[in-house]
Design a protein around this motif. Structure first.
Motif, PDB file in Angstrom:
ATOM      1  N   SER A   1       0.818  -1.210   0.000  1.00 13.85           N
ATOM      2  CA  SER A   1       0.000   0.000   0.000  1.00 13.85           C
ATOM      3  C   SER A   1       0.853   1.260   0.000  1.00 13.85           C
ATOM      4  O   SER A   1       1.969   1.289   0.521  1.00 13.85           O
ATOM      5  N   GLY A   2       0.288   2.312  -0.591  1.00 18.98           N
ATOM      6  CA  GLY A   2       0.943   3.620  -0.560  1.00 18.98           C
ATOM      7  C   GLY A   2       2.211   3.705  -1.372  1.00 18.98           C
ATOM      8  O   GLY A   2       3.005   4.639  -1.186  1.00 18.98           O
ATOM      9  N   MET A   3       2.423   2.792  -2.294  1.00 17.78           N
ATOM     10  CA  MET A   3       3.653   2.822  -3.093  1.00 17.78           C
ATOM     11  C   MET A   3       3.575   3.902  -4.168  1.00 17.78           C
ATOM     12  O   MET A   3       2.501   4.312  -4.597  1.00 17.78           O
ATOM     13  N   THR A   4       4.752   4.344  -4.613  1.00 15.89           N
ATOM     14  CA  THR A   4       4.869   5.287  -5.725  1.00 15.89           C
ATOM     15  C   THR A   4       5.723   4.658  -6.814  1.00 15.89           C
ATOM     16  O   THR A   4       6.884   4.308  -6.578  1.00 15.89           O
ATOM     17  N   LEU A   5       5.141   4.519  -8.001  1.00 17.30           N
ATOM     18  CA  LEU A   5       5.861   3.938  -9.135  1.00 17.30           C
ATOM     19  C   LEU A   5       6.253   5.058 -10.087  1.00 17.30           C
ATOM     20  O   LEU A   5       5.399   5.815 -10.551  1.00 17.30           O
ATOM     21  N   SER A   6       7.552   5.161 -10.371  1.00 18.98           N
ATOM     22  CA  SER A   6       8.026   6.270 -11.195  1.00 18.98           C
ATOM     23  C   SER A   6       8.886   5.813 -12.363  1.00 18.98           C
ATOM     24  O   SER A   6       9.490   6.629 -13.029  1.00 18.98           O
ATOM     25  N   GLY A   7       8.965   4.510 -12.618  1.00 23.71           N
ATOM     26  CA  GLY A   7       9.790   4.026 -13.726  1.00 23.71           C
ATOM     27  C   GLY A   7       9.056   2.957 -14.506  1.00 23.71           C
ATOM     28  O   GLY A   7       7.931   3.157 -14.966  1.00 23.71           O
ATOM     29  N   VAL A   8       9.676   1.790 -14.633  1.00 25.00           N
ATOM     30  CA  VAL A   8       9.029   0.674 -15.329  1.00 25.00           C
ATOM     31  C   VAL A   8       7.831   0.172 -14.538  1.00 25.00           C
ATOM     32  O   VAL A   8       6.796  -0.182 -15.089  1.00 25.00           O
TER      33      VAL A   8
END
Length: 433
Positions: free
Chosen positions: A302-309
């Motif tokens: 939960s609450g993750m931030t994805l900024s690439g692949v």
């Protein structure tokens, strides 16, 4: 004035003739009975070259001056007064002094080049000595790691870590040695102390302090095949690749909470069997779970931030866990489940967020099998730009939420209903295939 110029030109011609004669004698190895100053061959060639250049420039200058003056006639020698003769003598002496200055300039130029070459050699020698010292420290630390005494091995661990701090060029080699030693250690109380020391060193070097980057900012860590119990790597920053292929996580808690994976997290064939596994509030660029098995009762993403692949699950199995992907923030990349199995598992994708217009996120569920459990897609504020649910089988699975933005194709439903299949607003555009 014409005779003065003529005599100046004659003097210059005499100097040129003398230089030519000396060069001829040198080429034919003819020695003169006059004292000489021994000069190195390189300096002699340089001096002769500068003299020849200066004579050529002087001759060209005088010739150009005579041409501009229309080649005037030279006065007879009897027309010069004593004062004019003294002036001519001063000019001749000045010319000779100029040639001496040329010689001095050539010698100083050569000395400067020699001094620069010696400086470069001194730097290279110093670098070789430093590298030799590092190599000696590396050999000593490696010998300590192979020692029979646990105390000596512990000293070797800290010695290798200290070398990695100092030797930035070969830091990755030192870290690879520590990780390789970590993988090879057998079970035992003394070995457990050494393993804890290595993990503590890694935590210390990958922790940001006072907004400063970690001490090892872009280093790879390989923990292939290692069994971890109660592993805590929370709040760290990894700039390189972190590998947990074929590793096993057991115990009460496996925590990567608030960890920043700026490189790649690789979990191929990894088993997550702790009572709770958490990746909550992780910032990730690329996470791969290939052939992984999740048997933890609680798995928190939960609450993750994805900024690439993004996060990629391929042929992974989820057996009885609660998998929480709520409040997932997709900036770039996405969340992909490819040919995964969910058995009696609750997959929570609620509050999925790609609200910023510049964000480009995607959610893909392709070729998966759901048996029992729950798929929660409720309260999705601004859905991903790409959402696909294709070639997937649901058996006795509860699906919550309304997701008309989701491209649904080749879905098999056994005792399962899609709640938005009959409640799609008529003006809501369906995504293109």
């Amino acid at each position: 004035m014409s005779d003065w110029v003529r005599y100046s030109l004659l003097g210059l011609a005499a100097v040129v003739a003398l230089a030519v004669v000396l060069g001829h004698l040198k080429r034919h190895r003819v020695s003169l009975p006059i004292p000489s100053i021994p000069l190195p061959a390189g300096i002699a060639r340089s001096v002769f070259g500068w003299l020849l250049l200066s004579i050529t420039v002087a001759a060209g200058t005088v010739g150009g001056l005579l041409w501009v003056l229309g080649w005037p006639k030279f006065p007879s020698s009897t027309s010069f007064s004593t004062t004019e003769i003294l002036d001519l003598l001063k000019i001749g002496l000045a010319v000779v002094a100029g040639f001496g200055g040329v010689v001095l300039l050539a010698i100083n130029f050569r000395k400067q080049r020699v001094a620069e070459a010696e400086h470069d050699l001194a730097i290279e020698r110093s670098e070789r000595e430093v590298t030799q010292g590092y190599n000696e420290r590396f050999g000593a630390a490696a010998e300590q790691l192979a020692h029979a005494s646990p105390a000596v091995r512990m000293a070797g661990v800290y010695a290798m870590a200290g070398l990695a701090d100092d030797w930035t060029v070969k830091r990755q080699v030192c870290v690879d040695v520590l990780c390789g030693y970590f993988r090879m250690m057998a079970e035992g109380d003394s070995e457990e102390l050494v393993r804890d020391a290595i993990l503590r060193i890694i935590r210390d070097r990958t922790t940001s302090r006072d907004f400063a980057p970690p001490d090892w900012p872009a280093t790879d860590f390989d923990f292939t095949g290692v069994d971890f119990e109660n592993l805590d790597l929370s709040g760290l920053r990894f700039g390189g690749t972190v590998t947990f292929d074929r590793a096993t996580f057991t115990g009460e808690l496996t925590s990567f909470s608030r960890t920043d994976f700026r490189g790649k997290l690789s979990c191929h064939g990894t088993a997550f069997a702790a009572k709770q596994t958490t990746f909550s509030r992780v910032s990730a660029s690329r996470m791969e779970f290939v052939g992984a098995e999740f048997t933890s009762p609680k798995i928190d993403f939960s609450g993750m931030t994805l900024s690439g692949v993004g996060i990629y699950f391929y042929r992974s199995r989820f057996l009885d866990p609660e998998v929480d992907f709520s409040v997932l923030d997709i900036e770039v990349g996405g969340l992909v489940f490819d040919q995964c199995e969910f058995e009696r598992s609750d997959l929570d994708l609620s509050l999925l967020n790609t609200a910023v217009p510049q964000k480009f996120g995607r959610l893909v569920i392709d070729g998966c099998r759901f048996t029992g459990g729950l798929l929660d897609l409720s309260d999705v504020g601004d859905p991903p730009r790409l959402g696909r649910l294709v070639n997937t089988r649901f058996a006795e699975t509860e699906i919550r939420g309304s997701a008309p933005w989701l491209d649904v194709r080749d879905v098999e439903l056994i005792g399962t209903e899609l709640p938005w299949a009959t409640s799609t607003p008529p003006d809501t555009p369906r995504p293109e295939a």
